[in-house]
Design a protein around this motif. Sequence first.
Motif, PDB file in Angstrom:
ATOM      1  N   PHE A 500       0.834  -1.207   0.000  1.00 40.79           N
ATOM      2  CA  PHE A 500       0.000   0.000   0.000  1.00 40.79           C
ATOM      3  C   PHE A 500       0.868   1.258   0.000  1.00 40.79           C
ATOM      4  CE2 PHE A 500      -2.326   3.534   1.685  1.00 40.79           C
ATOM      5  CZ  PHE A 500      -3.540   3.453   1.033  1.00 40.79           C
ATOM      6  N   VAL A 501       1.887   1.272   0.860  1.00 44.67           N
ATOM      7  CA  VAL A 501       2.778   2.441   0.931  1.00 44.67           C
ATOM      8  C   VAL A 501       3.394   2.692  -0.443  1.00 44.67           C
ATOM      9  CG1 VAL A 501       4.944   3.309   1.926  1.00 44.67           C
ATOM     10  CG2 VAL A 501       3.267   2.184   3.398  1.00 44.67           C
ATOM     11  N   SER A 502       3.795   1.616  -1.105  1.00 47.77           N
ATOM     12  CA  SER A 502       4.470   1.768  -2.404  1.00 47.77           C
ATOM     13  C   SER A 502       3.569   2.385  -3.462  1.00 47.77           C
ATOM     14  CB  SER A 502       4.979   0.411  -2.905  1.00 47.77           C
ATOM     15  OG  SER A 502       6.079   0.016  -2.133  1.00 47.77           O
ATOM     16  N   TYR A 503       2.301   2.003  -3.493  1.00 50.99           N
ATOM     17  CA  TYR A 503       1.456   2.582  -4.553  1.00 50.99           C
ATOM     18  C   TYR A 503       0.703   3.830  -4.099  1.00 50.99           C
ATOM     19  CZ  TYR A 503      -2.577  -0.309  -2.819  1.00 50.99           C
ATOM     20  OH  TYR A 503      -3.574  -0.895  -2.078  1.00 50.99           O
ATOM     21  N   SER A 504       0.941   4.278  -2.851  1.00 53.91           N
ATOM     22  CA  SER A 504       0.294   5.534  -2.417  1.00 53.91           C
ATOM     23  C   SER A 504       1.343   6.615  -2.153  1.00 53.91           C
ATOM     24  CB  SER A 504      -0.597   5.303  -1.205  1.00 53.91           C
ATOM     25  OG  SER A 504       0.159   4.835  -0.111  1.00 53.91           O
ATOM     26  N   GLU A 505       2.073   6.497  -1.043  1.00 49.74           N
ATOM     27  CA  GLU A 505       3.037   7.532  -0.668  1.00 49.74           C
ATOM     28  C   GLU A 505       4.337   6.886  -0.172  1.00 49.74           C
ATOM     29  OE1 GLU A 505       0.385  11.137   1.008  1.00 49.74           O
ATOM     30  OE2 GLU A 505      -0.124   9.187   1.840  1.00 49.74           O
ATOM     31  N   PRO A 506       5.189   6.464  -1.100  1.00 52.37           N
ATOM     32  CA  PRO A 506       6.410   5.767  -0.690  1.00 52.37           C
ATOM     33  C   PRO A 506       7.512   6.709  -0.189  1.00 52.37           C
ATOM     34  CG  PRO A 506       6.297   5.865  -3.084  1.00 52.37           C
ATOM     35  CD  PRO A 506       5.026   6.500  -2.558  1.00 52.37           C
ATOM     36  N   LEU A 507       8.551   6.142   0.369  1.00 59.04           N
ATOM     37  CA  LEU A 507       9.793   6.842   0.723  1.00 59.04           C
ATOM     38  C   LEU A 507       9.581   7.994   1.709  1.00 59.04           C
ATOM     39  CD1 LEU A 507      11.421   6.860  -2.852  1.00 59.04           C
ATOM     40  CD2 LEU A 507      12.077   5.410  -0.908  1.00 59.04           C
ATOM     41  N   GLY A 508       8.557   7.892   2.531  1.00 53.79           N
ATOM     42  CA  GLY A 508       8.331   8.927   3.554  1.00 53.79           C
ATOM     43  C   GLY A 508       7.459  10.074   3.079  1.00 53.79           C
ATOM     44  N   LEU A 509       6.933   9.982   1.872  1.00 55.01           N
ATOM     45  CA  LEU A 509       5.979  10.996   1.402  1.00 55.01           C
ATOM     46  C   LEU A 509       4.678  10.829   2.191  1.00 55.01           C
ATOM     47  CD1 LEU A 509       6.785  10.625  -2.379  1.00 55.01           C
ATOM     48  CD2 LEU A 509       7.250  12.639  -0.960  1.00 55.01           C
ATOM     49  N   HIS A 510       3.920  11.908   2.321  1.00 57.41           N
ATOM     50  CA  HIS A 510       2.760  11.812   3.203  1.00 57.41           C
ATOM     51  C   HIS A 510       1.771  12.950   2.988  1.00 57.41           C
ATOM     52  CE1 HIS A 510       5.908  14.205   5.100  1.00 57.41           C
ATOM     53  NE2 HIS A 510       4.954  14.886   5.722  1.00 57.41           N
ATOM     54  N   HIS A 511       0.581  12.684   3.467  1.00 56.13           N
ATOM     55  CA  HIS A 511      -0.485  13.666   3.635  1.00 56.13           C
ATOM     56  C   HIS A 511      -0.944  14.360   2.354  1.00 56.13           C
ATOM     57  CE1 HIS A 511      -3.082  16.366   5.888  1.00 56.13           C
ATOM     58  NE2 HIS A 511      -2.793  15.700   6.971  1.00 56.13           N
ATOM     59  N   TRP A 512      -1.244  13.544   1.346  1.00 59.47           N
ATOM     60  CA  TRP A 512      -1.847  14.104   0.123  1.00 59.47           C
ATOM     61  C   TRP A 512      -3.324  13.809   0.204  1.00 59.47           C
ATOM     62  CZ3 TRP A 512       1.818  10.935  -3.460  1.00 59.47           C
ATOM     63  CH2 TRP A 512       3.144  11.315  -3.180  1.00 59.47           C
ATOM     64  N   VAL A 513      -4.020  14.585   1.001  1.00 63.08           N
ATOM     65  CA  VAL A 513      -5.326  14.124   1.441  1.00 63.08           C
ATOM     66  C   VAL A 513      -6.498  14.994   0.997  1.00 63.08           C
ATOM     67  CG1 VAL A 513      -4.459  12.904   3.431  1.00 63.08           C
ATOM     68  CG2 VAL A 513      -4.999  15.320   3.628  1.00 63.08           C
ATOM     69  N   ALA A 514      -6.439  15.494  -0.183  1.00 60.18           N
ATOM     70  CA  ALA A 514      -7.599  16.265  -0.628  1.00 60.18           C
ATOM     71  C   ALA A 514      -8.834  15.372  -0.570  1.00 60.18           C
ATOM     72  CB  ALA A 514      -7.385  16.719  -2.051  1.00 60.18           C
ATOM     73  N   GLY A 515      -9.975  15.983  -0.319  1.00 54.27           N
ATOM     74  CA  GLY A 515     -11.224  15.220  -0.372  1.00 54.27           C
ATOM     75  C   GLY A 515     -11.385  14.290   0.801  1.00 54.27           C
ATOM     76  N   ASP A 516     -11.698  13.028   0.484  1.00 50.23           N
ATOM     77  CA  ASP A 516     -12.115  12.125   1.561  1.00 50.23           C
ATOM     78  C   ASP A 516     -10.978  11.255   2.109  1.00 50.23           C
ATOM     79  OD1 ASP A 516     -11.596  10.456  -0.512  1.00 50.23           O
ATOM     80  OD2 ASP A 516     -13.591   9.570  -0.639  1.00 50.23           O
ATOM     81  N   HIS A 517      -9.756  11.562   1.790  1.00 50.59           N
ATOM     82  CA  HIS A 517      -8.574  10.858   2.309  1.00 50.59           C
ATOM     83  C   HIS A 517      -8.414   9.445   1.720  1.00 50.59           C
ATOM     84  CE1 HIS A 517      -8.447  13.551   6.180  1.00 50.59           C
ATOM     85  NE2 HIS A 517      -8.668  14.233   5.065  1.00 50.59           N
ATOM     86  N   TYR A 518      -8.986   9.230   0.555  1.00 49.33           N
ATOM     87  CA  TYR A 518      -8.848   7.899  -0.056  1.00 49.33           C
ATOM     88  C   TYR A 518      -7.686   7.880  -1.062  1.00 49.33           C
ATOM     89  CZ  TYR A 518     -10.078   3.599  -2.561  1.00 49.33           C
ATOM     90  OH  TYR A 518     -10.042   2.357  -3.151  1.00 49.33           O
ATOM     91  N   ALA A 519      -7.881   8.575  -2.181  1.00 52.60           N
ATOM     92  CA  ALA A 519      -6.861   8.503  -3.231  1.00 52.60           C
ATOM     93  C   ALA A 519      -5.787   9.577  -3.019  1.00 52.60           C
ATOM     94  CB  ALA A 519      -7.522   8.710  -4.584  1.00 52.60           C
ATOM     95  N   PRO A 520      -4.514   9.225  -3.201  1.00 48.76           N
ATOM     96  CA  PRO A 520      -3.480  10.260  -3.096  1.00 48.76           C
ATOM     97  C   PRO A 520      -3.660  11.308  -4.190  1.00 48.76           C
ATOM     98  CG  PRO A 520      -2.547   8.182  -3.897  1.00 48.76           C
ATOM     99  CD  PRO A 520      -3.973   7.905  -3.513  1.00 48.76           C
TER     100      PRO A 520
END
Length: 674
Positions: A500-520
Amino acid sequence: MLGRASITAPLATILLLIAAAGARGEDGSKLWLRYGGSGDHARRIVVRGQSPTCEIIRAELATAHLSGDEAIVVGTPANSDLIRALRWESDLSEIGPEGFVIRSAEVDGRSAIIVASSNEIGLLYGTFHLLRLAQSESLKPPIAVSQKPKLKLRLLNHWDNLDGSIERGYAGESIWKWDELPEKLDPRYVIYARANASIGVNGVVLNNVNASPRSLSREYLKKTAALADLWRSYGIRVYLTANFASPKKLGNLPTADPLDARVIAWWKSKADEIYQLIPDFGGFLVKANSEGQPGPQDYRRTHADGANMLADALASHGGVVMWRAFVYDSKDPDRAKRAYAEFTPLDGKFRLNVIVQAKNGPIDFQPREPFHPLFGAMNQTRRAAELQITQENLGQQKHLVYLAPMWKECLDADTFAPGPASTVAKQIDAIAGVANIGSDTNWCSHHFAQANWYAFGRLAWDPDLSAEQIADEWIAQTFTTDANTRAKLTAMMMSSWETFVSYSEPLGLHHWVAGDHYAPSPWHDKDVRPEFTATYYHRADSEGIGFDRTSRGSGAVNQYNSPLREQLDDVNTCPEKLLLWFHHVPWSHRMRSGRTLWEELCAHYESGAENARAMQATWDSLKDQIGDEQRFREVAERLAIQSRDAAAWRDKCLAYFQSVNHLPMPSERKSGAE
Ligand code: GCW
């Protein structure tokens, strides 16, 4: 408190429901409590005690129908002559009231399996452990188990609103039917209590931290009291969240200033009222001066002033205040630093019955965070770790993400606080998990999300358990005892978080949470507050990417103890899984793999999406072993969504970053990010 007469009516309901528990189909409603043998050659069960807890133990064991020769003898030295005769008192007093032993021993000249504790709640935990061993085919003599919980308070936090909605809930409506309480007790309350007791959860905060003052009204306290009465014999205490402005909103006072005598008196009398209805009430959980909630700072008072005032109201009754440290301010150039900055000056100033509750990481339940720096500071203050079981930022129970490895990464982390007990797990006194359950038939929407509830309880009981072991025992209880299938499913669960981390926010990337916090959504660059945008966190430009929290940047690394601070501060020693959390790094930066940062980022997205596809293939290959059609299909459907989304997120995120850095896609990238 255990023998209170008021539990008699609920007890009848409880016993009926346990007896009926064997009957239902494979729809996930039974959670991991899927025992109920054939009845052939059932073991003799000897439970001498007469209390409601002992009735529950008897009913659970009767439902389980364990087969075998040795009798099962369950008791405390106080309620059983057979246990008294074994003279185990000193062993039992060492492991405390929630601890238990399970041992093979001779009773009256015959071999038996003994479950013993100094207290009946310990017996209940021991009984559930015995059932777990039986379900995982590990109940083989000689048995010598001795356990006690490593953390005293093990709580579920429900973010349930009084109108039945759940903040960040993904499995239907709240299971609390406030309009029916206190008169009607929904059967689910009992299954809920059994499930929690089976994993050692001993407290439940019923309502949302964004709290309605109404939950403290007499009308609602009576409803809460009915639940407390039902759950008391399961060792579960109820807690409520407290809206700090309640003296104004509920008590019509002109102020909620924690140092005002009228406010102090209001809370004192509210606490007295609560304990008169609920003698073992656990206490308050408070979100104050956070995301618009009222708090002591509204009156220029500190968190300690606010927490201590409530703590004083509860102290004579034995209640605690769990005071959340989740605070941030839009004026902060680095949001991650705020909690530490506000709370560390207050170390040593909190009452003994205050527990400061911090999220596992310093931002907000991101797919991966470093541990919260408060766990390595404030050693004069009791602290709790708040974990999020509900998958707000981790696929919202559409994606299979087994969270135990993430929690282990936090709990096992060395804070380098002074003294030998310096891991996060050893620094905390309590642990809370934001619940992932709702009114869905299978409780959690995704069948595998049940594993997160289960794992939370097991880790709260013993943070030293491995995530693998917990997955394996959950699978054995929930799906199959076949060793080969167990191994395949455990492997799938164990890699699911990194996937999940790899296909959402890898390498310490974080908090791309526009909208309902589902899709980066890394492109999100405008919002009402800067720290609500994605660009605030990833800071990608043509040169590089990542948030500089080093000593040259925001200085957030300085909130960690040496030598961790120095390790994180240096781009060459910072763990790559947290690289872009702490560093702004050029796209051409050479990673340990030999790839450039850009190539590595692409490789993460690629492997994440590929592994999501591989989960589907693994699941499909196990169709015959899983057996029941309904659960197989329901999981397969969700894995298809996960695989589709993983590929889409990969493509969209990489396309966005490519539009910023204008670098070519690496040749190993298989599908385009057009
Ligand atoms: O993560 C954020 C959530 C809010 C939540 C808040 C908190 C209950 O998006 O929904 O509010 O954290 O933890 O207080």
